[in-house]
Design a protein around this motif. Structure first.
Motif, PDB file in Angstrom:
ATOM      1  N   VAL A  69     -11.872 -11.273 -43.314  1.00  0.00           N
ATOM      2  CA  VAL A  69     -13.200 -10.705 -43.488  1.00  0.00           C
ATOM      3  C   VAL A  69     -14.190 -11.856 -43.380  1.00  0.00           C
ATOM      4  O   VAL A  69     -14.195 -12.770 -44.200  1.00  0.00           O
ATOM      5  N   ILE A  70     -14.972 -11.840 -42.314  1.00  0.00           N
ATOM      6  CA  ILE A  70     -15.874 -12.948 -42.005  1.00  0.00           C
ATOM      7  C   ILE A  70     -17.309 -12.519 -42.293  1.00  0.00           C
ATOM      8  O   ILE A  70     -17.785 -11.530 -41.720  1.00  0.00           O
ATOM      9  N   ASN A  71     -17.956 -13.231 -43.208  1.00  0.00           N
ATOM     10  CA  ASN A  71     -19.315 -12.875 -43.636  1.00  0.00           C
ATOM     11  C   ASN A  71     -19.418 -11.395 -44.011  1.00  0.00           C
ATOM     12  O   ASN A  71     -20.380 -10.708 -43.653  1.00  0.00           O
ATOM     13  N   GLY A  72     -18.405 -10.904 -44.680  1.00  0.00           N
ATOM     14  CA  GLY A  72     -18.452  -9.537 -45.206  1.00  0.00           C
ATOM     15  C   GLY A  72     -18.070  -8.451 -44.222  1.00  0.00           C
ATOM     16  O   GLY A  72     -18.200  -7.271 -44.530  1.00  0.00           O
ATOM     17  N   VAL A  73     -17.611  -8.827 -43.018  1.00  0.00           N
ATOM     18  CA  VAL A  73     -17.196  -7.813 -42.040  1.00  0.00           C
ATOM     19  C   VAL A  73     -15.773  -8.132 -41.564  1.00  0.00           C
ATOM     20  O   VAL A  73     -15.530  -9.238 -41.082  1.00  0.00           O
ATOM     21  N   PRO A  74     -14.834  -7.183 -41.705  1.00  0.00           N
ATOM     22  CA  PRO A  74     -13.489  -7.433 -41.182  1.00  0.00           C
ATOM     23  C   PRO A  74     -13.542  -7.749 -39.682  1.00  0.00           C
ATOM     24  O   PRO A  74     -14.238  -7.053 -38.935  1.00  0.00           O
ATOM     25  N   HIS A  75     -12.878  -8.792 -39.283  1.00  0.00           N
ATOM     26  CA  HIS A  75     -12.871  -9.283 -37.897  1.00  0.00           C
ATOM     27  C   HIS A  75     -14.200  -9.900 -37.461  1.00  0.00           C
ATOM     28  O   HIS A  75     -14.368 -10.234 -36.286  1.00  0.00           O
ATOM     29  N   GLY A  76     -15.151 -10.030 -38.364  1.00  0.00           N
ATOM     30  CA  GLY A  76     -16.373 -10.741 -38.036  1.00  0.00           C
ATOM     31  C   GLY A  76     -17.424  -9.940 -37.286  1.00  0.00           C
ATOM     32  O   GLY A  76     -17.310  -8.724 -37.152  1.00  0.00           O
ATOM     33  N   PRO A  77     -18.454 -10.667 -36.796  1.00  0.00           N
ATOM     34  CA  PRO A  77     -19.673  -9.992 -36.325  1.00  0.00           C
ATOM     35  C   PRO A  77     -19.577  -9.292 -34.963  1.00  0.00           C
ATOM     36  O   PRO A  77     -20.431  -8.470 -34.657  1.00  0.00           O
ATOM     37  N   MET A  78     -18.569  -9.611 -34.146  1.00  0.00           N
ATOM     38  CA  MET A  78     -18.506  -8.990 -32.815  1.00  0.00           C
ATOM     39  C   MET A  78     -17.845  -7.623 -32.914  1.00  0.00           C
ATOM     40  O   MET A  78     -16.765  -7.489 -33.490  1.00  0.00           O
ATOM     41  N   GLU A  79     -18.479  -6.620 -32.326  1.00  0.00           N
ATOM     42  CA  GLU A  79     -17.881  -5.287 -32.317  1.00  0.00           C
ATOM     43  C   GLU A  79     -16.626  -5.257 -31.468  1.00  0.00           C
ATOM     44  O   GLU A  79     -16.535  -5.925 -30.443  1.00  0.00           O
ATOM     45  N   ARG A  80     -15.676  -4.443 -31.855  1.00  0.00           N
ATOM     46  CA  ARG A  80     -14.446  -4.205 -31.104  1.00  0.00           C
ATOM     47  C   ARG A  80     -13.748  -5.508 -30.707  1.00  0.00           C
ATOM     48  O   ARG A  80     -13.321  -5.682 -29.568  1.00  0.00           O
ATOM     49  N   THR A  81     -13.676  -6.454 -31.656  1.00  0.00           N
ATOM     50  CA  THR A  81     -13.070  -7.750 -31.387  1.00  0.00           C
ATOM     51  C   THR A  81     -12.225  -8.173 -32.576  1.00  0.00           C
ATOM     52  O   THR A  81     -12.677  -8.065 -33.714  1.00  0.00           O
ATOM     53  N   THR A  82     -11.010  -8.631 -32.304  1.00  0.00           N
ATOM     54  CA  THR A  82     -10.190  -9.164 -33.389  1.00  0.00           C
ATOM     55  C   THR A  82     -10.618 -10.608 -33.675  1.00  0.00           C
ATOM     56  O   THR A  82     -11.303 -11.232 -32.860  1.00  0.00           O
ATOM     57  N   VAL A  83     -10.194 -11.131 -34.821  1.00  0.00           N
ATOM     58  CA  VAL A  83     -10.594 -12.494 -35.199  1.00  0.00           C
ATOM     59  C   VAL A  83     -10.180 -13.503 -34.122  1.00  0.00           C
ATOM     60  O   VAL A  83     -10.936 -14.408 -33.777  1.00  0.00           O
ATOM     61  N   CYS A  84      -8.985 -13.305 -33.557  1.00  0.00           N
ATOM     62  CA  CYS A  84      -8.493 -14.287 -32.581  1.00  0.00           C
ATOM     63  C   CYS A  84      -9.312 -14.278 -31.290  1.00  0.00           C
ATOM     64  O   CYS A  84      -9.329 -15.255 -30.551  1.00  0.00           O
ATOM     65  N   GLN A  85      -9.975 -13.152 -31.025  1.00  0.00           N
ATOM     66  CA  GLN A  85     -10.790 -13.055 -29.815  1.00  0.00           C
ATOM     67  C   GLN A  85     -12.273 -13.305 -30.092  1.00  0.00           C
ATOM     68  O   GLN A  85     -13.115 -13.197 -29.199  1.00  0.00           O
ATOM     69  N   LEU A  86     -12.563 -13.639 -31.350  1.00  0.00           N
ATOM     70  CA  LEU A  86     -13.944 -13.945 -31.731  1.00  0.00           C
ATOM     71  C   LEU A  86     -14.185 -15.415 -31.422  1.00  0.00           C
ATOM     72  O   LEU A  86     -13.484 -16.279 -31.932  1.00  0.00           O
ATOM     73  N   HIS A  87     -15.131 -15.689 -30.559  1.00  0.00           N
ATOM     74  CA  HIS A  87     -15.350 -17.080 -30.156  1.00  0.00           C
ATOM     75  C   HIS A  87     -16.502 -17.717 -30.924  1.00  0.00           C
ATOM     76  O   HIS A  87     -17.408 -17.032 -31.389  1.00  0.00           O
ATOM     77  N   MET A  88     -16.410 -19.032 -31.036  1.00  0.00           N
ATOM     78  CA  MET A  88     -17.364 -19.748 -31.871  1.00  0.00           C
ATOM     79  C   MET A  88     -18.764 -19.740 -31.277  1.00  0.00           C
ATOM     80  O   MET A  88     -19.729 -20.062 -31.945  1.00  0.00           O
ATOM     81  N   ARG A  89     -18.878 -19.317 -29.998  1.00  0.00           N
ATOM     82  CA  ARG A  89     -20.207 -19.223 -29.401  1.00  0.00           C
ATOM     83  C   ARG A  89     -21.043 -18.126 -30.073  1.00  0.00           C
ATOM     84  O   ARG A  89     -22.237 -18.040 -29.862  1.00  0.00           O
ATOM     85  N   ASN A  90     -20.376 -17.296 -30.871  1.00  0.00           N
ATOM     86  CA  ASN A  90     -21.112 -16.275 -31.614  1.00  0.00           C
ATOM     87  C   ASN A  90     -21.745 -16.828 -32.898  1.00  0.00           C
ATOM     88  O   ASN A  90     -22.379 -16.086 -33.643  1.00  0.00           O
ATOM     89  N   PHE A  91     -21.499 -18.117 -33.149  1.00  0.00           N
ATOM     90  CA  PHE A  91     -22.095 -18.730 -34.331  1.00  0.00           C
ATOM     91  C   PHE A  91     -23.024 -19.858 -33.866  1.00  0.00           C
ATOM     92  O   PHE A  91     -22.942 -20.310 -32.726  1.00  0.00           O
ATOM     93  N   LYS A  92     -23.894 -20.310 -34.783  1.00  0.00           N
ATOM     94  CA  LYS A  92     -24.826 -21.386 -34.444  1.00  0.00           C
ATOM     95  C   LYS A  92     -24.466 -22.641 -35.240  1.00  0.00           C
ATOM     96  O   LYS A  92     -23.886 -22.553 -36.312  1.00  0.00           O
ATOM     97  N   ASP A  93     -24.868 -23.780 -34.688  1.00  0.00           N
ATOM     98  CA  ASP A  93     -24.682 -25.044 -35.388  1.00  0.00           C
ATOM     99  C   ASP A  93     -25.351 -24.946 -36.764  1.00  0.00           C
ATOM    100  O   ASP A  93     -26.478 -24.473 -36.862  1.00  0.00           O
ATOM    101  N   GLY A  94     -24.642 -25.377 -37.799  1.00  0.00           N
ATOM    102  CA  GLY A  94     -25.213 -25.357 -39.148  1.00  0.00           C
ATOM    103  C   GLY A  94     -24.995 -24.061 -39.904  1.00  0.00           C
ATOM    104  O   GLY A  94     -25.401 -23.937 -41.055  1.00  0.00           O
ATOM    105  N   ASP A  95     -24.360 -23.067 -39.274  1.00  0.00           N
ATOM    106  CA  ASP A  95     -24.105 -21.783 -39.947  1.00  0.00           C
ATOM    107  C   ASP A  95     -23.186 -21.959 -41.150  1.00  0.00           C
ATOM    108  O   ASP A  95     -22.320 -22.842 -41.166  1.00  0.00           O
ATOM    109  N   THR A  96     -23.395 -21.104 -42.145  1.00  0.00           N
ATOM    110  CA  THR A  96     -22.457 -21.019 -43.269  1.00  0.00           C
ATOM    111  C   THR A  96     -21.619 -19.759 -43.066  1.00  0.00           C
ATOM    112  O   THR A  96     -22.171 -18.693 -42.805  1.00  0.00           O
ATOM    113  N   ILE A  97     -20.300 -19.908 -43.138  1.00  0.00           N
ATOM    114  CA  ILE A  97     -19.419 -18.760 -42.877  1.00  0.00           C
ATOM    115  C   ILE A  97     -18.531 -18.528 -44.090  1.00  0.00           C
ATOM    116  O   ILE A  97     -17.883 -19.454 -44.593  1.00  0.00           O
ATOM    117  N   PHE A  98     -18.519 -17.277 -44.563  1.00  0.00           N
ATOM    118  CA  PHE A  98     -17.652 -16.891 -45.673  1.00  0.00           C
ATOM    119  C   PHE A  98     -16.414 -16.209 -45.111  1.00  0.00           C
ATOM    120  O   PHE A  98     -16.530 -15.263 -44.331  1.00  0.00           O
TER     121      PHE A  98
END
Lengths: 251, 222
Positions: A69-98
């Motif tokens: 559960v990434i920032n409160g959403v299972p599999h993170g912010p990208m729709e229809r994407t598993t964690v392994c297919q979630l790429h770091m380009r969806n985050f910004k430099d300096g982001d805090t990730i839970f």
């Protein structure tokens, strides 16, 4: 890019866990989320610390093993994407990730981000099968299936059993998972033989495993990496009503 | 029994009793609308003309309401037990304020119903305005006088409106939810039913609150 992470660390099932801060430095935007964690773990190992335990297997979005559960959403912010297919380009430099494990009564935490999703397997065992003749291989297309039914079954069978639906559900319910399995087999002629029994056994198993009851919030569909539709939950409900009317009354 | 023990069975009970109550709420508000044609006293008199029907109707409604409350509580308690570990951070994507607060809007409606029954059925709140004690020129119980007299008291009018706000919230999730639970929808009709459920909830709300609001602002009088 550099990121600050807060990761759930829990040594064992019965030990109290907590969020621990880490920093991930020099992360490439082309990395997947799991590769970013690999980099963090390399750092932890070289410092003599215990690496973060997380589940992963195919890393191509089809096995359903990676679930966080990434920032409160299972599999993170990208729709229809598993964690392994979630790429770091969806985050910004300096982001805090839970990063937290999937949380539900039916999913006990084993260690850090790893939970025991065996409850889903036990639901499958209650009815995720069909009766077929053993022996010689049947002729191709000996059972005719309309295109519409084939498509419905295919859509339902997309579920990879990752458990994100349960983790997102305010009630910790496994209805979307169970509905996809029931609908998949109920849509096909091969699944008709056990249809009545299947929907009862699988929904009973769901309750026995201490999953909650669906109250139609539809959070499950929003986080499902395969976009399994809530219309399958309605189909499960119809199958259940049918089984009450036509099935035998003994459970 | 499967219907009572199973998770889906219990939800079917919630959906069926819920839809029966929605039907009741629609019939009730349609009756209320007779006030706009100066027919409320005549309507009230006809409605209560045959006590066996009135009482069978009441007993059915009480059973339906209590069943909905009991199974609603059972499901809610099970749901709370199924998700005991809160997330440090949790984002909601699709659930709504209404869907999240069903138990509270429901509890408030239950409270409202009890008050409402003592108010306009038993008529023990402000008994001097009771329709049974005051008759109109034609000798019928003067419901119009009871309504106007009560709703001119701001606290009563506002409590009535807040009860209807709870009903609006409850139905804006409940109507579509009941169709989903009974499987009375399809992939195409789900978004339509979601919207129609909210629209129905809103129309019912407006129809109900129009009467106390018009009385409170002085646009409706004896």
């Amino acid at each position: 890019m550099d990121l600050s992470l807060f990761v759930w660390r829990q040594q064992a099932p019965d030990v109290q866990g907590e969020m621990v801060a880490y920093s991930a430095k020099g992360i490439s935007e082309d990395m997947s989320f799991l590769e970013m964690l690999d980099v963090v773990n390399e750092g932890l190992i070289s410092n003599g610390e215990v690496p973060i335990a997380f589940d992963h297997d195919c890393r191509e979005g089809i096995c359903g093993t990676c679930s966080q559960v990434i920032n409160g959403v299972p599999h993170g912010p990208m729709e229809r994407t598993t964690v392994c297919q979630l790429h770091m380009r969806n985050f910004k430099d300096g982001d805090t990730i839970f990063i937290e494990p999937l949380r539900a009564k039916a999913f006990p935490i084993l260690k850090d981000l790893i939970v025991d999703r065996g409850a889903l397997d036990r639901i499958i065992q209650e009815g995720g099968y069909i009766s077929v003749h053993t022996g010689g291989v049947p002729d191709a297309n000996s059972v005719l299936i309309s295109r519409k039914d084939a498509e419905t079954a295919m859509d339902a069978s997309e579920c990879i059993g990752c458990g994100a639906c349960v983790a997102a559900c305010p009630n910790g319910s496994a209805m979307l998972f169970t509905a996809s399995k029931v609908s998949h087999l109920a849509a096909l002629p091969q699944g008709k033989i056990e249809a009545d029994q299947r929907v009862r056994s699988m929904t009973n198993a769901m309750k026995k495993e201490q999953f909650g009851n669906c109250s139609n919030h539809y959070e499950c569909n929003a986080v499902c990496p395969k976009g399994v539709k809530i219309s399958f939950i309605a189909k499960l409900n119809r199958e259940f009503i049918k089984s009450m009317i036509s099935g035998d009354s003994s459970d | 029994m499967l219907l009572i023990r199973s998770s889906v069975g219990r939800k079917i009970i919630m959906a069926v009793t819920g839809q029966l109550m929605v039907l009741f709420v629609i019939l009730h508000v349609a009756g209320n609308m007779t006030i706009y044609f100066d027919l409320i006293n005549a309507y009230a008199e006809k409605l209560h003309a045959f006590p066996p029907i009135v009482w069978s109707y009441r007993i059915i409604m009480i059973t339906v309401v209590l069943t909905h409350i009991v199974f609603g509580l059972i499901l809610k308690i099970e749901n709370l037990l199924s998700n005991p570990h809160g997330y440090v951070i949790k984002q909601s994507i699709r659930k709504t304020f209404a869907s999240e607060t069903m138990i509270w809007s429901g509890a408030f409606i239950a409270l409202f119903i009890v008050y409402h029954l003592f108010h306009f059925t038993v008529q023990s709140i402000n008994p001097e305005l009771s329709a049974r004690l005051n008759t109109d020129a034609m000798g019928r119980p003067d419901v119009m006088n009871m309504l106007v007299g009560n709703f001119q008291i701001a606290s009563i009018g506002l409590f009535y409106v807040s009860g209807m706000i709870a009903l609006l919230l409850h139905l804006s999730h409940g109507v579509q939810s009941s169709f989903q639970t009974l499987g009375l929808n399809s992939e195409k009709s789900i978004p339509i039913i979601v919207k129609a459920g909210k629209l129905a909830a809103f129309l019912i709300f407006v129809a109900y609150v129009s009467i106390p609001i018009l009385i409170m602002v002085g646009l409706m009088d004896l």
